[in-house]
Scaffold this motif. Structure first.
Motif, mmCIF file in Angstrom:
data_model
loop_
_atom_site.group_PDB
_atom_site.id
_atom_site.type_symbol
_atom_site.label_atom_id
_atom_site.label_comp_id
_atom_site.label_asym_id
_atom_site.label_seq_id
_atom_site.Cartn_x
_atom_site.Cartn_y
_atom_site.Cartn_z
ATOM 1 N N MET A 214 1.372 -12.920 -2.168
ATOM 2 C CA MET A 214 1.313 -12.943 -0.707
ATOM 3 C C MET A 214 0.522 -11.745 -0.166
ATOM 4 S SD MET A 214 5.266 -13.950 0.145
ATOM 5 C CE MET A 214 4.942 -14.085 1.890
ATOM 6 N N ALA A 215 0.592 -10.611 -0.840
ATOM 7 C CA ALA A 215 -0.137 -9.404 -0.402
ATOM 8 C C ALA A 215 -0.392 -8.546 -1.634
ATOM 9 C CB ALA A 215 0.667 -8.634 0.638
ATOM 10 N N ARG A 216 -1.484 -7.821 -1.624
ATOM 11 C CA ARG A 216 -1.792 -6.948 -2.756
ATOM 12 C C ARG A 216 -2.523 -5.700 -2.279
ATOM 13 N NH1 ARG A 216 -4.628 -11.188 -5.471
ATOM 14 N NH2 ARG A 216 -3.601 -10.407 -7.346
ATOM 15 N N TYR A 217 -2.459 -4.664 -3.132
ATOM 16 C CA TYR A 217 -3.176 -3.402 -2.877
ATOM 17 C C TYR A 217 -3.769 -2.935 -4.203
ATOM 18 C CZ TYR A 217 -4.041 1.558 -2.261
ATOM 19 O OH TYR A 217 -4.631 2.807 -2.252
ATOM 20 N N GLU A 218 -5.006 -2.378 -4.140
ATOM 21 C CA GLU A 218 -5.648 -1.842 -5.340
ATOM 22 C C GLU A 218 -6.472 -0.641 -4.916
ATOM 23 O OE1 GLU A 218 -8.016 -3.347 -9.326
ATOM 24 O OE2 GLU A 218 -7.523 -4.752 -7.713
ATOM 25 N N ARG B 123 0.836 -1.211 0.000
ATOM 26 C CA ARG B 123 0.000 0.000 0.000
ATOM 27 C C ARG B 123 0.868 1.258 0.000
ATOM 28 N NH1 ARG B 123 -2.042 3.654 3.433
ATOM 29 N NH2 ARG B 123 -0.933 2.742 5.214
ATOM 30 N N SER B 124 1.919 1.279 0.821
ATOM 31 C CA SER B 124 2.783 2.453 0.888
ATOM 32 C C SER B 124 3.512 2.683 -0.426
ATOM 33 C CB SER B 124 3.796 2.286 2.021
ATOM 34 O OG SER B 124 3.133 2.188 3.261
ATOM 35 N N ALA B 125 4.000 1.583 -1.034
ATOM 36 C CA ALA B 125 4.711 1.722 -2.308
ATOM 37 C C ALA B 125 3.803 2.329 -3.369
ATOM 38 C CB ALA B 125 5.233 0.365 -2.756
ATOM 39 N N CYS B 126 2.533 1.912 -3.403
ATOM 40 C CA CYS B 126 1.600 2.427 -4.397
ATOM 41 C C CYS B 126 1.224 3.884 -4.108
ATOM 42 C CB CYS B 126 0.345 1.561 -4.459
ATOM 43 S SG CYS B 126 0.640 -0.088 -5.112
#
Length: 597
Positions: free
Chosen positions: A59-63, A33-36
């Motif tokens: 393993m983990a995702r953000y959208e 989330r922070s990277a995005c």
């Protein structure tokens, strides 16, 4: 400058957001989330690369979109830029995933989910299973990636790797603390069980549960091995394994364990079992008063780690306390029987009924017919502290194997086995004595003397039989005999010497033949040989001369010189008997002295 400050501020936000003490899954979600958000990307994911199976697993995702979409969680590495990023160690940039021909998997997913630019960055970290990781960020529009963007994302990845490693260390520390608490709890539990009087079998079962595998505990005092579960599940189930340990296989295994501890007190060992089977295990010696009384074996070929070693130390301590009971019981019974036996054979008791009552309390039927088997191993392996325990274990094991009832008494340099008299047991008792000689011969490096006496009944007959057996042992020692012996085996003259005082025997030989023997030694004369041949021929000159290959006149001349020099007289039966007895005793005592050398 303002743009650079924004990047630094963004990095500070990333660092603060991923520095919390969250679990790995939450940390990776926060990193994505922070990277995005700080890098201006719309979607992102962290993927672990399962090289063994050829897949990348999300393993983990953000959208940023809240609309539900069907998302793929597993990618074939052949259709993913993640493998290229890992192999090259450099970011992989896909300007427009909807038009790429290099990654058809991404093209299909980009068309389905309507995104364009993809950036995959290798992470210098791995998941809990050691699989490498890749951070992927995605833009819904075509985006040019400048050098500053790559530098910023590389910094984010490095911060994420630091956070992941920190999470791994924290997780390892938590697991170590939990394991340490389990070990401390197991130590308390084991000691409670020991103090509560649990059996060795129950303790072995508890240890098997704590160590997560099959364990074996060898008790040298009791002469058996117990196990928590089958060490060879492919051959035996738990019930069959317990039965095998209680039989001849377990006795042989106990011997292997005992021999192994003579060379190494701990470490990995490979013990032979029946047939071609071998048992790999970690062995730890169990000691009481610096004396090996048993062993703990953890089945498996993996060496223990630090915490497992601590658990083994606690287990060995608890088992040593448990085995101390067996040792104390063995020593008490041994001392009690030895004291009673010594009182009887030394005739230090006043009340025979009291002695018989004490013997009955110890289970020893002295009022019934018994037979004595005495084992003497003086001079063999006396430097070993546990020699008596080891020999007692061997004899007890043989008695169980041959089903010979007995009561064993330990002495300073040997053992006494009191055997109930039974017509069916006579042959078995003789075989028992021979097996003892063979078994202890392997332990001591030389066959001991084993004497099987005659039947006796009562206190005074026991003392007399002991004197006879001990006299026979002394004779066997003097004449270099060993192994299984019964009363007729040595002949009459050695027993006569054993019964007589050795000094008197030497004085008799010296007074009868001493001068002649000394003359022969000084002058290399054949006078002793001449006297021997003359007496063996029945004092017949021609027979003696023929036996020696002499002319009869020469023999008669020698006899005359012998009578002249030494005063030997062959005329009366009494003198001839004295000379013959002196010759026999001289030969026996000379042979004994040579045997001692």
């Amino acid at each position: 400058m303002p743009e650079q400050q924004e990047k630094i501020t963004a990095l500070r936000r990333v660092a603060s957001q991923i520095s919390s003490d969250e679990d790995l899954e939450s940390l990776l979600g926060e990193l994505t989330r922070s990277a995005c958000q700080q890098g201006g990307w719309d979607l992102g994911s962290v993927m672990c690369i399962d090289l063994a199976h050829g897949y990348g697993v999300v393993m983990a995702r953000y959208e940023s979109s809240r609309l539900p979409q069907k998302m793929q969680d597993r990618w074939e590495l052949a259709t993913s830029p993640s493998l290229i990023a890992l192999q090259s160690g450099e970011p992989v940039y896909i300007r427009d995933a909807q038009h790429t021909t290099r990654f058809p998997g991404y093209r299909r997913d980009a068309l389905a989910r309507n995104y364009r630019t993809v950036l995959a960055l290798p992470m210098p970290s791995s998941d809990a299973e050691g699989r490498p990781m890749v951070l992927t960020v995605i833009s819904r529009s075509v985006r040019e990636v400048a050098e500053e963007d790559l530098t910023f994302m590389a910094a984010v990845v490095d911060l994420g790797a630091i956070a992941v490693d920190r999470a791994h260390r924290r997780r390892a520390q938590l697991e170590a603390n939990e394991q340490l608490q389990r070990i401390l709890g197991s130590q308390r539990s084991l000691l409670r069980n020991v103090l509560a009087g649990d059996s060795l079998q129950a303790l072995a079962a508890t240890l098997g549960e704590l160590l997560g595998g099959a364990v074996l505990v060898a008790d040298f005092s009791a002469g058996h091995v117990v196990g928590s579960a089958s060490a060879l599940p492919a051959l035996y189930d738990d019930t069959q394994w317990t039965r095998w340990l209680a039989g001849s296989g377990g006795r042989e295994l106990l011997g292997y364990i005992h021999d192994t501890l003579q060379h190494q007190r701990d470490g990995q060992v490979m013990l032979p079992l029946e047939g071609e089977h071998r048992l790999a295990a970690h062995i730890e010696a169990l000691t009481v008063d610096d004396e090996q009384v048993g062993a703990l074996l953890v089945v498996g070929d993996a060496p223990p780690d630090t915490l497992r070693k601590l658990l083994l130390e606690n287990a060995c301590f608890a088992l040593s306390v448990q085995l101390m009971r067996s040792v104390i019981r063995y020593r008490f019974e041994t001392r009690t029987l030895t004291e009673l036996f010594s009182e009887i054979v030394e005739r230090r008791f006043r009340d025979s009924e009291d002695v018989l009552a004490r013997a009955r309390r110890l289970g020893l039927p002295l009022a019934a017919p018994l037979r004595m088997l005495v084992v003497d191993f003086a001079g063999h392996g006396s430097h070993r502290n546990n020699l008596m325990l080891e020999c007692s274990r061997q004899v007890s094991g043989l008695a169980k194997q041959l089903q010979v009832p007995m009561h064993m008494v330990t002495l300073g340099s040997g053992l006494v086995c009191l055997l109930p008299v039974d017509a069916e047991q006579v042959a078995v008792q003789a075989r028992f004595g021979r097996r003892i000689a063979d078994a202890l011969g392997r332990v001591l490096g030389h066959e001991p003397i084993v004497v099987l006496g005659e039947t006796f009944e009562g206190l005074e007959p026991l003392a007399i039989e002991w004197e006879r057996c001990w006299r026979m042992i002394r004779v066997a020692r003097d004449y270099g005999r060993s192994g299984m012996l019964e009363m007729p085996d040595l002949g009459a003259l050695p027993l006569l010497i054993g019964a007589a005082d050795a000094t008197d025997v030497r004085h008799f030989i010296s007074g009868t033949l001493g001068k002649l023997i000394e003359y022969d030694k000084r002058n290399s004369a054949p006078y002793l040989e001449t006297v021997t041949a003359y007496l063996r021929s029945g004092c017949r000159s021609q027979l003696a001369a023929d036996a020696m290959g002499l002319h009869v006149t020469t023999l008669r001349y020698r006899l005359a010189r012998i009578q002249e020099l030494f005063g030997l007289d062959f005329d009366t039966p009494e003198r001839r008997f004295a000379l013959e007895l002196a010759l026999q005793l001289h030969q026996l005592t000379t042979g004994a002295e040579l045997g001692k050398r």
